[in-house]
Design a protein around this motif. Structure first.
Motif, PDB file in Angstrom:
ATOM      1  N   ALA A  91       0.817  -1.217   0.000  1.00 26.15           N
ATOM      2  CA  ALA A  91       0.000   0.000   0.000  1.00 26.15           C
ATOM      3  C   ALA A  91       0.846   1.261   0.000  1.00 26.15           C
ATOM      4  N   LEU A  92       2.108   1.182   0.425  1.00 29.74           N
ATOM      5  CA  LEU A  92       2.942   2.381   0.505  1.00 29.74           C
ATOM      6  C   LEU A  92       3.409   2.862  -0.864  1.00 29.74           C
ATOM      7  N   ASP A  93       3.262   2.021  -1.873  1.00 28.45           N
ATOM      8  CA  ASP A  93       3.283   2.493  -3.252  1.00 28.45           C
ATOM      9  C   ASP A  93       4.540   3.276  -3.635  1.00 28.45           C
ATOM     10  N   GLY A  94       5.723   2.693  -3.354  1.00 29.37           N
ATOM     11  CA  GLY A  94       6.969   3.292  -3.827  1.00 29.37           C
ATOM     12  C   GLY A  94       7.459   4.482  -3.028  1.00 29.37           C
ATOM     13  N   ALA A  95       6.922   4.725  -1.845  1.00 32.32           N
ATOM     14  CA  ALA A  95       7.363   5.849  -1.029  1.00 32.32           C
ATOM     15  C   ALA A  95       8.809   5.655  -0.584  1.00 32.32           C
ATOM     16  N   GLN A  96       9.486   6.776  -0.349  1.00 30.67           N
ATOM     17  CA  GLN A  96      10.843   6.754   0.179  1.00 30.67           C
ATOM     18  C   GLN A  96      10.913   7.264   1.620  1.00 30.67           C
ATOM     19  N   THR A  97      10.018   8.197   1.953  1.00 35.85           N
ATOM     20  CA  THR A  97       9.988   8.750   3.311  1.00 35.85           C
ATOM     21  C   THR A  97       8.607   8.507   3.914  1.00 35.85           C
ATOM     22  N   LEU A  98       8.581   8.239   5.223  1.00 37.21           N
ATOM     23  CA  LEU A  98       7.338   7.839   5.884  1.00 37.21           C
ATOM     24  C   LEU A  98       7.263   8.455   7.272  1.00 37.21           C
ATOM     25  N   VAL A  99       6.084   8.934   7.649  1.00 41.55           N
ATOM     26  CA  VAL A  99       5.821   9.292   9.032  1.00 41.55           C
ATOM     27  C   VAL A  99       4.915   8.210   9.619  1.00 41.55           C
ATOM     28  N   ASN A 100       5.334   7.645  10.748  1.00 38.48           N
ATOM     29  CA  ASN A 100       4.576   6.598  11.426  1.00 38.48           C
ATOM     30  C   ASN A 100       3.945   7.226  12.660  1.00 38.48           C
ATOM     31  N   VAL A 101       2.647   7.479  12.608  1.00 42.22           N
ATOM     32  CA  VAL A 101       1.948   8.229  13.648  1.00 42.22           C
ATOM     33  C   VAL A 101       1.339   7.260  14.660  1.00 42.22           C
ATOM     34  N   GLY A 102       1.574   7.510  15.935  1.00 43.53           N
ATOM     35  CA  GLY A 102       1.166   6.551  16.964  1.00 43.53           C
ATOM     36  C   GLY A 102       1.991   5.293  16.831  1.00 43.53           C
ATOM     37  N   ALA A 103       3.305   5.472  16.719  1.00 44.56           N
ATOM     38  CA  ALA A 103       4.208   4.397  16.300  1.00 44.56           C
ATOM     39  C   ALA A 103       4.405   3.323  17.350  1.00 44.56           C
ATOM     40  N   GLY A 104       4.101   3.619  18.612  1.00 41.83           N
ATOM     41  CA  GLY A 104       4.275   2.619  19.650  1.00 41.83           C
ATOM     42  C   GLY A 104       5.700   2.122  19.729  1.00 41.83           C
ATOM     43  N   ALA A 105       5.848   0.808  19.866  1.00 49.71           N
ATOM     44  CA  ALA A 105       7.175   0.200  19.989  1.00 49.71           C
ATOM     45  C   ALA A 105       7.828  -0.072  18.637  1.00 49.71           C
ATOM     46  N   GLY A 106       7.170   0.338  17.563  1.00 49.18           N
ATOM     47  CA  GLY A 106       7.793   0.240  16.243  1.00 49.18           C
ATOM     48  C   GLY A 106       7.267  -0.857  15.347  1.00 49.18           C
ATOM     49  N   SER A 107       6.189  -1.534  15.747  1.00 53.90           N
ATOM     50  CA  SER A 107       5.618  -2.556  14.873  1.00 53.90           C
ATOM     51  C   SER A 107       5.191  -1.944  13.544  1.00 53.90           C
TER      52      SER A 107
ATOM     53  N   LEU B  24       1.810   6.204   7.907  1.00 52.95           N
ATOM     54  CA  LEU B  24       1.302   4.951   8.448  1.00 52.95           C
ATOM     55  C   LEU B  24       0.725   5.210   9.828  1.00 52.95           C
ATOM     56  N   ALA B  25      -0.420   4.587  10.107  1.00 51.01           N
ATOM     57  CA  ALA B  25      -1.021   4.641  11.443  1.00 51.01           C
ATOM     58  C   ALA B  25      -1.583   3.251  11.721  1.00 51.01           C
ATOM     59  N   SER B  26      -0.893   2.468  12.555  1.00 48.25           N
ATOM     60  CA  SER B  26      -1.319   1.089  12.794  1.00 48.25           C
ATOM     61  C   SER B  26      -1.813   0.929  14.229  1.00 48.25           C
ATOM     62  N   PHE B  27      -3.038   0.430  14.363  1.00 49.45           N
ATOM     63  CA  PHE B  27      -3.666   0.206  15.672  1.00 49.45           C
ATOM     64  C   PHE B  27      -3.541   1.442  16.571  1.00 49.45           C
ATOM     65  N   THR B  28      -3.880   2.598  16.038  1.00 47.35           N
ATOM     66  CA  THR B  28      -3.711   3.824  16.815  1.00 47.35           C
ATOM     67  C   THR B  28      -4.855   4.813  16.700  1.00 47.35           C
ATOM     68  N   VAL B  29      -5.622   4.817  15.604  1.00 48.14           N
ATOM     69  CA  VAL B  29      -6.614   5.892  15.429  1.00 48.14           C
ATOM     70  C   VAL B  29      -7.670   5.888  16.529  1.00 48.14           C
ATOM     71  N   HIS B  30      -7.906   4.740  17.163  1.00 50.47           N
ATOM     72  CA  HIS B  30      -8.883   4.692  18.249  1.00 50.47           C
ATOM     73  C   HIS B  30      -8.366   5.376  19.513  1.00 50.47           C
ATOM     74  N   GLN B  31      -7.057   5.697  19.535  1.00 50.46           N
ATOM     75  CA  GLN B  31      -6.480   6.393  20.680  1.00 50.46           C
ATOM     76  C   GLN B  31      -6.478   7.918  20.506  1.00 50.46           C
ATOM     77  N   TRP B  32      -6.757   8.389  19.311  1.00 50.91           N
ATOM     78  CA  TRP B  32      -6.658   9.824  19.068  1.00 50.91           C
ATOM     79  C   TRP B  32      -7.829  10.560  19.701  1.00 50.91           C
ATOM     80  N   ARG B  33      -7.537  11.702  20.306  1.00 49.52           N
ATOM     81  CA  ARG B  33      -8.586  12.496  20.942  1.00 49.52           C
ATOM     82  C   ARG B  33      -9.541  13.091  19.914  1.00 49.52           C
ATOM     83  N   ASP B  34      -9.033  13.440  18.752  1.00 51.40           N
ATOM     84  CA  ASP B  34      -9.825  14.073  17.705  1.00 51.40           C
ATOM     85  C   ASP B  34      -9.493  13.372  16.389  1.00 51.40           C
TER      86      ASP B  34
END
Length: 265
Positions: free
Chosen positions: A46-62, A109-119
């Protein structure tokens, strides 16, 4: 909610930005929550050839790709402390207030995190603002959570989880643009220990640490957890669980609530 949180808002304590206290439940999390290779492959595609990535709600890095230049965002000190040596640089910030310029990254990328966001919508707007290309979200569809056998033993946990996860419709509307949603079947030996990962291995959820690595359990009473433990142990000993759900022990995959949401501008 429409509240925006800045870094100052979560200073002190563990810094967890959402409703779960990862200062309490975070230690040991990475022991139970490893990146599942099947999901890794889907995310990479799904990342479709990206070179740079922001991992939001990254946790321990999974699920952080090791072939991209990654910047991780994680407000919980307990989770940041579990990131492995050599992991991507991590910024102490929240999704709703990302300290980056517009279109800084090729993908997000946002994995298993959007349910933690306040807004939710505020966070998704921020993620879209700093991202030029695809926004990839690994989440659960709350409407499908009742498919799990856990609902028979601890319906409070399933109800809690369903109330915390945003609907797929809300995620779609928050992302805007073109959005694709795929079901991700869960493999029988799934190494990412969210509750549904144990669909064919019920004994695993008798481990309190496995339950603790799923934040929904932190919202129910000890009485509920003790009742779950007693009932499951009894049904495993008597064969009642296997009479009803034994077919799951050899079922290769489970079509549960897991969804991969990919949004493009």
């Amino acid at each position: 909610m429409t509240e925006r949180r800045s870094a100052a808002d979560h200073e002190g304590g563990d810094g967890s930005a959402g409703d779960a206290d990862y200062g309490s439940i975070g230690p040991g999390y990475s022991r139970y929550r490893q990146p599942e290779p099947v999901f890794v492959d889907a995310i990479h595609a799904a990342l479709d050839g990206a070179q740079t990535l922001v991992n939001v709600g990254a946790g321990a890095g999974s699920y952080e790709p090791d072939h991209l230049t990654v910047t991780a965002v994680e407000p919980s000190a307990a989770m940041r402390a579990q990131r492995p040596v050599g992991a991507a640089q991590v910024v102490d910030a929240v999704a709703e207030d990302l300290p980056f310029a517009d279109r800084t990254f090729d993908a997000a990328l946002a994995s298993f995190t959007v349910h933690q966001w306040r807004d939710l919508h505020g966070g998704l707007r921020e993620v879209r603002r700093v991202t030029r290309g695809p926004v990839v979200i690994l989440t659960c569809d709350p409407a499908a959570l009742e498919r799990s056998w856990i609902n028979d033993y601890a319906p409070e946990v399933i109800a809690t989880e369903a109330s915390r996860y945003p609907t797929i419709t809300d995620v779609r509307s928050g992302l805007g643009g073109t959005v694709k949603v795929d079901h991700l079947p869960i493999p029988l030996a799934c190494v990412d220990g969210f509750s549904e990962a144990y669909y064919g291995r019920p004994e695993a959820l008798l481990d309190p640490g496995a339950r603790r690595a799923n934040s929904a359990w932190s919202f129910v009473s000890q009485k509920t957890e003790d009742r779950f433990d007693r009932a499951l142990r009894a049904d495993l000993a008597s064969g009642a669980w296997d009479d009803r759900y034994g077919h799951l022990r050899t079922q290769p995959t489970f079509d549960g609530s897991l969804r991969l949401v990919v949004g493009h501008r």
